[in-house]
Write a protein that holds these residues in place. Structure first.
Motif, PDB file in Angstrom:
ATOM      1  N   ARG B 321      26.783  54.002  22.680  1.00  0.00           N
ATOM      2  CA  ARG B 321      26.881  53.031  21.589  1.00  0.00           C
ATOM      3  C   ARG B 321      28.342  52.610  21.363  1.00  0.00           C
ATOM      4  NH1 ARG B 321      26.943  53.625  15.179  1.00  0.00           N
ATOM      5  NH2 ARG B 321      28.811  54.715  15.774  1.00  0.00           N
ATOM      6  N   ASP B 322      29.219  53.591  21.341  1.00  0.00           N
ATOM      7  CA  ASP B 322      30.626  53.295  21.080  1.00  0.00           C
ATOM      8  C   ASP B 322      31.354  52.906  22.361  1.00  0.00           C
ATOM      9  OD1 ASP B 322      30.243  54.048  18.374  1.00  0.00           O
ATOM     10  OD2 ASP B 322      30.228  56.132  19.082  1.00  0.00           O
ATOM     11  N   ALA B 323      31.015  53.589  23.480  1.00  0.00           N
ATOM     12  CA  ALA B 323      31.688  53.318  24.743  1.00  0.00           C
ATOM     13  C   ALA B 323      31.446  51.881  25.176  1.00  0.00           C
ATOM     14  CB  ALA B 323      31.190  54.292  25.808  1.00  0.00           C
ATOM     15  N   LEU B 324      30.182  51.438  25.115  1.00  0.00           N
ATOM     16  CA  LEU B 324      29.864  50.086  25.572  1.00  0.00           C
ATOM     17  C   LEU B 324      30.587  49.035  24.743  1.00  0.00           C
ATOM     18  CD1 LEU B 324      26.031  50.282  26.384  1.00  0.00           C
ATOM     19  CD2 LEU B 324      27.890  49.832  27.992  1.00  0.00           C
ATOM     20  N   ARG B 325      30.691  49.284  23.436  1.00  0.00           N
ATOM     21  CA  ARG B 325      31.400  48.315  22.586  1.00  0.00           C
ATOM     22  C   ARG B 325      32.873  48.235  23.001  1.00  0.00           C
ATOM     23  NH1 ARG B 325      30.497  49.226  16.422  1.00  0.00           N
ATOM     24  NH2 ARG B 325      30.294  51.419  17.023  1.00  0.00           N
ATOM     25  N   SER B 326      33.458  49.402  23.354  1.00  0.00           N
ATOM     26  CA  SER B 326      34.857  49.389  23.779  1.00  0.00           C
ATOM     27  C   SER B 326      35.016  48.643  25.100  1.00  0.00           C
ATOM     28  CB  SER B 326      35.375  50.815  23.960  1.00  0.00           C
ATOM     29  OG  SER B 326      35.391  51.450  22.728  1.00  0.00           O
ATOM     30  N   TYR B 327      34.113  48.933  26.056  1.00  0.00           N
ATOM     31  CA  TYR B 327      34.199  48.266  27.356  1.00  0.00           C
ATOM     32  C   TYR B 327      34.127  46.749  27.165  1.00  0.00           C
ATOM     33  CZ  TYR B 327      32.690  52.896  29.075  1.00  0.00           C
ATOM     34  OH  TYR B 327      32.559  54.244  29.316  1.00  0.00           O
ATOM     35  N   HIS B 328      33.153  46.377  26.347  1.00  0.00           N
ATOM     36  CA  HIS B 328      32.928  44.950  26.090  1.00  0.00           C
ATOM     37  C   HIS B 328      34.201  44.310  25.539  1.00  0.00           C
ATOM     38  CE1 HIS B 328      30.536  41.384  25.099  1.00  0.00           C
ATOM     39  NE2 HIS B 328      31.091  41.391  23.887  1.00  0.00           N
ATOM     40  N   LYS B 329      34.785  45.008  24.570  1.00  0.00           N
ATOM     41  CA  LYS B 329      35.987  44.472  23.925  1.00  0.00           C
ATOM     42  C   LYS B 329      37.146  44.337  24.917  1.00  0.00           C
ATOM     43  CE  LYS B 329      36.140  45.711  19.267  1.00  0.00           C
ATOM     44  NZ  LYS B 329      36.524  46.764  18.330  1.00  0.00           N
ATOM     45  N   VAL B 330      37.288  45.363  25.752  1.00  0.00           N
ATOM     46  CA  VAL B 330      38.362  45.350  26.755  1.00  0.00           C
ATOM     47  C   VAL B 330      38.227  44.123  27.659  1.00  0.00           C
ATOM     48  CG1 VAL B 330      39.175  46.518  28.854  1.00  0.00           C
ATOM     49  CG2 VAL B 330      38.830  47.815  26.752  1.00  0.00           C
ATOM     50  N   LEU B 331      36.997  43.890  28.119  1.00  0.00           N
ATOM     51  CA  LEU B 331      36.773  42.771  29.021  1.00  0.00           C
ATOM     52  C   LEU B 331      36.932  41.424  28.304  1.00  0.00           C
ATOM     53  CD1 LEU B 331      33.790  44.176  31.113  1.00  0.00           C
ATOM     54  CD2 LEU B 331      36.156  43.922  31.833  1.00  0.00           C
ATOM     55  N   VAL B 332      36.492  41.389  27.040  1.00  0.00           N
ATOM     56  CA  VAL B 332      36.661  40.153  26.267  1.00  0.00           C
ATOM     57  C   VAL B 332      38.151  39.843  26.098  1.00  0.00           C
ATOM     58  CG1 VAL B 332      36.377  39.120  23.973  1.00  0.00           C
ATOM     59  CG2 VAL B 332      34.448  40.278  25.059  1.00  0.00           C
ATOM     60  N   LYS B 333      38.909  40.901  25.778  1.00  0.00           N
ATOM     61  CA  LYS B 333      40.358  40.721  25.594  1.00  0.00           C
ATOM     62  C   LYS B 333      41.009  40.198  26.866  1.00  0.00           C
ATOM     63  CE  LYS B 333      42.039  43.585  21.860  1.00  0.00           C
ATOM     64  NZ  LYS B 333      42.359  44.978  21.519  1.00  0.00           N
ATOM     65  N   ALA B 334      40.535  40.726  28.007  1.00  0.00           N
ATOM     66  CA  ALA B 334      41.100  40.305  29.282  1.00  0.00           C
ATOM     67  C   ALA B 334      40.585  38.925  29.670  1.00  0.00           C
ATOM     68  CB  ALA B 334      40.761  41.324  30.354  1.00  0.00           C
ATOM     69  N   GLY B 335      39.642  38.412  28.900  1.00  0.00           N
ATOM     70  CA  GLY B 335      39.113  37.083  29.156  1.00  0.00           C
ATOM     71  C   GLY B 335      38.171  37.014  30.340  1.00  0.00           C
ATOM     72  N   ILE B 336      37.610  38.158  30.748  1.00  0.00           N
ATOM     73  CA  ILE B 336      36.757  38.130  31.937  1.00  0.00           C
ATOM     74  C   ILE B 336      35.352  38.687  31.671  1.00  0.00           C
ATOM     75  CG2 ILE B 336      38.632  38.204  33.645  1.00  0.00           C
ATOM     76  CD1 ILE B 336      38.168  41.246  33.785  1.00  0.00           C
ATOM     77  N   ARG B 337      35.005  38.857  30.390  1.00  0.00           N
ATOM     78  CA  ARG B 337      33.699  39.481  30.115  1.00  0.00           C
ATOM     79  C   ARG B 337      32.554  38.693  30.731  1.00  0.00           C
ATOM     80  NH1 ARG B 337      29.782  41.312  30.592  1.00  0.00           N
ATOM     81  NH2 ARG B 337      28.377  42.468  29.225  1.00  0.00           N
TER      82      ARG B 337
END
Lengths: 655, 457
Positions: B321-337
């Motif tokens: 639940r928490d890990a996936l949200r972090s991964y998602h955020k990381v990729l969104v920040k990098a602009g490649i989600r």
């Protein structure tokens, strides 16, 4: 004609219909059936008729056969007053005698024919017409059970003023039978609480109102004045401060003195009973416990808060302490199950007399002394009443499985009654077996009764042949044995000679006990012998309420069992009736003798199955029919047995 | 021609007597009145066949805990309790309730009925500490499985270009990559099942065919499982020699997974050299370093298949639940989600965890243990000793029926969840954390500040 055709009891409920197999009608039933009277069920099977040729008492067959024509010519179950009038009209035209019958929970034969005729079974006319909480009145049909009325009253915060010890007996039955019972000390005789009684005769239905001479005569008339159809009675508000108290004393005299003081209290207690030490011992035996203290016991129930205070302060001033409230409540509940003693026998016999309270001590001593002399072990009870009289009961266990012993014990009960009558008592109920004490009734009561009989039953059709003129078979000679002239005097002589007689009776009893008893006892037969035939099970049986055939009830089944074991004839239809049962255990709950009936049914069914096949289809159809019927639904909602929903969780729930 | 997606389900009875959750006991004061029989719609109470005057022993396995028989019994003769055999079912995230729920779903293919409501716990670890939005639950046109409007559960597995380029005449210049359109947002991961007989694998293959979904299979097991790469359903998991393996595969294989992310750049290159247009995914173990490596991985692989442990946690203990949200955020920040597809697997134990995973940021969910439970597995602590579900001998027809039923029940529940949110397609749900309430947020909103400014959670 319908005579040869297979008859059917056809009842409808909702979408379902159920046809119970019925024997072809024979004899008078054919003709009555042909009248086509609406609202009248004509009993046709011999096995079912058999149930109407007796009441609670089980008189040795030989004696009965010799003395009386106790077999009814026909039995009908009306469900309306119109049907009663119609069948009475029919009986009058054919010059037939009529015997009205409630649930036959008395042992004295008041509802048993002595000269054939038509038995009118009112037990299915059990409706409660109206409860009026503002006027505190209830109007009910003659077959209504006291338990059902109390349950209905409870919904409006009301309760009965008095009730008989068998709450599952009928209103009509108690009016005709006596009217003294639980609560009579505070509430008075039943006749004081009933306001009007509707009585059917061949011309129609007439209402008798309190105050009329004939109204008072109806009470204790034992069905000799007409067929009681309906009654309106007063009821009272439930009072939670009403409580039972149990006081156990070591001396009889102290107990009686205290009872008299309690009786004089103002406000008067609701109920007051004396129990002899033996009663306490028997109660312990039946409980398989040793919790009730030994001694002369008084069970007094207060009627309201003021009465409660008066009782408590009287006990304090006399310096007596009472036993635990749980014991008082236990005995208080036991008041409704006097027939438990039968389990010790199996079987019980006894005497019930009204005695002047002033002579109570002597009477109790006499009864003890006589029983002692006759090798009996009696329990004595006194129900204190308003006025100068008290109701004294003397019961003892007997062994119904030993016919010789049973007959001897029956004679002893007559002698005890005779002795007490000789000392100034009078029998509570006459019926057939106490007929010889008719002359102990007060003169004016007898003449009053005769006047009422002439007015109300000019054609002498109602329960005739009872105490106005006991009629029997064989030119009436054997029945003379039960008249005051013969038996009365004979018993008087016997009672006066009891000291000489007793060694003989004791010896005979000893011989009977030793040699006449059955070699081995069939457990089912023994259980059937323990049955009091009181009819409590009839009132609560869903199967009976649905098809109206008493053979489906516990007492019906136990009579079937006895007939089967004794090698009697049972028709195919009769056998099948036994299987019509919902296994709801209501009978077990109300059983006066607290018998384990479910196992007995299984036993009986397996015996029947060997000879007759079990009709699985009929059973299934019956269960489906019952489940879809409103009558069954109502019984279940009531919890089948009063108060049973409380058993599980300690309180009613609105679910 | 338009064909609406439909899963054909058929009742598939369990091979062994199911373990009843509730044990109904009839006390001796029962009066055989039959009220319980009329009150019970599930068939727990019946009259006896050999004697209809008596009630038979209650069939507890049908009980749904609705209490109608208990409340309606005029004698108060019935007792309900939770059975000991039931409470011993499952382990870890597989609670007894989850095990039996999957059993029921696999038998009937229907949305489970829980009877007398849910009395709590109202939260728990992992996905149990989040609640999905139901603000549109009364909206009639998009009302779940019975709604009039179509709700799409389709998801795409592909690499999306970051932007599109058009020529002067409006023609599309950006080359479009291969994509796989799945009608359901879950795939079957067969790499580490508790039991892998041919019967089970054949059944799973047939189930995937019925559902139009994919199976992830180690390439060396494909033959042993009796599967065919040319069916297009199988996603082979290849090892170090990825390029070589891929060159041998039939053209129907459009998606492969690398067994791990070691030497990722090199291996992806080899695959692309062997077969241009192949969707390349990589399996990665969810551990503490993954978050920092994620952007690098996403630059190479088209699909990242994150593998959580059996309890749905990273190796460090953080819940998906928490890990996936972090991964998602990381990729969104990098602009490649949007460029990569994330598949999350491990620890998925209930239908509701599919939309919850998607809300937390995954595109697709991969199922593993749930497939076994569907077949009757009790998720014991270990598989030592005799298997009470005799999984080894489960016939393929049974496997197919059970798994298809479970998939249908899960998809129907997904539709209900989407309908309750008023969302028309599941792809819109990805990363939409605003569509859920997270326990710590709710507690902070409610209680922060009331204890002298202390912040809870």
């Amino acid at each position: 004609m319908e005579s040869s055709a297979q008859g059917c009891t056809s009842v409808e409920a909702g979408a379902q219909q159920f046809d119970a197999k019925e024997e072809p009608k024979t004899g008078l039933a054919v003709d009555i059936g042909a009248q086509g009277i609406p609202g009248l069920r004509v009993v046709s099977g011999k096995g079912e008729m058999m149930l109407f040729s007796r009441d609670q008492s089980d008189i040795p067959q030989l004696l009965k056969d010799m003395l009386l024509n106790y077999r009814p010519d026909a039995v009908v179950q009306p469900s309306t007053a119109e049907a009663i009038v119609a069948i009475l009209g029919y009986a009058e035209r054919r010059d037939l005698k009529v015997v009205p019958r409630g649930i036959s929970s008395s042992p004295f034969g008041g509802a048993v024919p002595v000269d054939g005729g038509i038995v009118i079974d009112l037990s299915s006319m059990n409706g409660i017409i109206n409860v009026d909480p503002s006027q505190k009145r209830a109007t009910v049909l003659a077959g209504a059970r006291w338990s059902d009325i109390d349950h209905e009253l409870g919904k409006s915060g009301l309760r009965l003023i008095t009730s008989p010890s068998s709450k599952f007996s009928t209103v009509g039955g108690w009016i005709a039978g006596g009217g003294i019972g639980i609560g009579s000390l505070g509430g008075g005789h039943l006749s004081e609480n009933v306001l009007t009684v509707k009585v059917a005769n061949p011309k129609g239905v007439r209402t008798y109102v309190k105050g009329e001479e004939d109204f008072r005569r109806l009470f204790g008339s034992e069905g000799q004045l007409g067929v009681i159809v309906e009654a309106t009675m007063m009821v009272k508000t439930k009072d939670p401060s009403s409580k039972p108290h149990l006081i156990v004393l070591q001396e009889l005299k102290d107990a009686i003195d205290l009872a008299i003081s309690l009786k004089r209290l103002d406000p008067i207690p609701e109920d007051l009973i004396y129990f002899s030490p033996n009663k306490m011992a028997y109660s312990n035996d039946l409980l398989h416990l040793d919790i009730l203290p030994q001694g002369h016991a008084l069970l007094v129930t207060s009627s309201n808060e003021a009465s409660e205070k008066a009782i408590v302060s009287l006990m304090a001033s006399k310096g007596v302490t009472e036993a635990g409230e749980h014991l008082a409540r236990l005995l208080s509940h036991d008041r409704y199950f006097p027939m438990k003693l039968r389990r010790i026998g199996p079987g019980m016999l006894g005497a019930e007399v009204l005695t002047p309270t002033a002579k109570l001590e002597d009477m109790l001593a006499k009864a003890e002394e006589l029983c002692e002399a006759f090798a009996l072990d009696p329990l004595l009870e006194v129900h204190f009443l308003q006025g100068k009289d008290s109701l004294m009961l003397c019961y003892y266990p007997t062994d119904q499985g030993n016919q010789m012993l049973y007959a001897l014990d029956a004679v002893k009960s007559m002698i005890v009654t005779a002795s007490l009558v000789d000392m100034g008592a009078r029998p509570y109920s006459l019926g057939i077996w106490n007929n010889s004490f008719v002359d102990s009734l007060p003169e004016e009561e007898m003449t009053g009764m005769s006047r009422s009989k002439k007015r109300m039953d000019p054609s002498q059709m109602f329960n005739s042949g009872k105490y106005f003129k006991l009629k029997g078979r064989t030119f009436g000679i054997p029945s003379m044995l039960l008249t005051p002239m013969v038996a009365g005097n004979g018993l008087k002589i016997m009672s006066s000679m009891s000291s000489t007689l007793s060694p003989f009776l004791r010896a005979a009893t000893a011989v009977a006990k030793r040699t006449m008893g059955p070699k081995s006892r069939d457990p089912l037969k023994e259980l059937a012998d323990q049955c009091a035939m009181c009819g409590a099970c009839v009132a609560v049986c869903p199967a009976y309420n649905l098809i109206g055939d008493e053979r489906v009830t516990a007492r019906g089944k136990l009579v079937t069992a006895r007939t089967l074991i004794d090698g009697g004839k049972i028709s195919e239809e009769h056998a099948q009736r036994t299987f019509l049962c919902m296994r709801c255990k209501a009978c077990e709950q109300v059983c006066q003798s607290k018998l384990g009936l479910m196992d007995a049914y299984d036993d009986l069914e397996s015996r029947l199955e060997k000879r007759y096949k079990r009709d699985a289809k009929e059973i299934e159809a019956f269960v489906k029919f019952a489940e879809s019927s409103d009558i069954y639904e109502e019984l279940i909602d009531k919890g089948l047995v009063l108060g049973s929903p409380k058993n599980g969780m300690g309180g009613e729930r609105d679910v | 021609m338009y064909e609406r997606y439909h899963i054909h389900q058929e009742v598939t009875a369990p091979r062994f007597r199911p373990v009843p959750k509730f044990i109904i006991q009839r006390a001796g004061n029962c009066i055989n009145c039959g009220k319980c029989e009329r009150n019970c719609v599930y068939g727990v109470h019946m009259r006896r066949d050999d004697d209809p005057r008596r009630m038979a022993d209650p069939l507890s396995q049908f009980c749904k805990d609705c209490f109608r028989c208990i409340a309606g019994c005029p004698q108060r003769a019935l007792t309900i309790s939770v059975g000991a055999e039931f409470t011993s079912l499952g382990s870890g995230g597989w609670t007894p309730q989850r095990v039996t729920t999957v059993w029921n779903e696999s038998e009937t293919g229907k949305v489970p009925v829980f009877g007398a409501g849910y009395r709590g716990m109202f939260s728990g670890p992992g996905y149990d500490a989040m609640w999905t939005d139901m603000s549109e639950i009364v909206r009639p046109t998009r009302d779940g499985i019975h709604g009039r409007e179509h709700i799409s559960t389709n998801v795409l597995i592909c690499r999306n270009p970051p932007f599109l380029e058009f020529g002067p005449k409006g023609e599309l210049l950006t080359p479009m990559a291969e994509s796989i359109d799945l009608p359901v947002p879950f795939v079957f991961d067969l790499a580490a099942l508790k039991e892998s007989t041919k019967g089970i694998m054949q059944g799973l293959d047939q189930a995937a065919k019925e559902l139009h979904t994919l199976l992830m299979v180690p390439v060396d097991k494909v033959e042993a499982y009796g599967m065919d790469l040319s069916s297009g359903r199988v996603v082979p998991i290849v090892g170090d020699d990825a390029g070589n393996e891929v060159s041998k595969m039939p053209e129907q294989v459009r998606f492969i997974e690398l067994s791990d992310a070691n030497r990722l750049k090199e291996r992806v290159k080899a695959v692309r050299a062997a077969r241009g247009g192949m969707i390349v995914g990589t399996r990665v173990k969810a551990d503490a370093e993954l978050e920092s490596r994620l952007v690098d991985i996403a630059c190479e692989a088209d699909v990242i298949h994150v593998l959580f442990d059996e309890e749905g946690r990273e190796s460090g203990g953080r819940y998906a639940r928490d890990a996936l949200r972090s991964y998602h955020k990381v990729l969104v920040k990098a602009g490649i989600r949007d460029e990569v597809t994330i598949i999350a697997g491990g620890g998925i134990a209930a239908a509701e965890q599919v939309p919850k995973s998607i809300i937390c940021g995954t595109d697709v969910v991969s199922l593993d243990d749930a497939l076994m439970v569907s077949l009757g597995c009790r998720m014991c602590h270990s598989c030592k000793g005799e298997c009470p579900a005799d999984l080894a001998n489960a016939p393929s027809e049974y496997v197919k029926g059970r798994v298809v039923n479970m998939a249908n029940a899960w998809r129907d529940q997904l539709l209900e969840v989407l309908g309750a949110m008023g969302i028309k397609e599941v792809r819109r749900l990805r990363g939409e954390t605003g569509r859920a309430i997270f326990q710590e947020d709710a507690e902070r909103d409610s209680f922060a500040g009331i204890f002298r400014g202390d912040v809870i959670g």
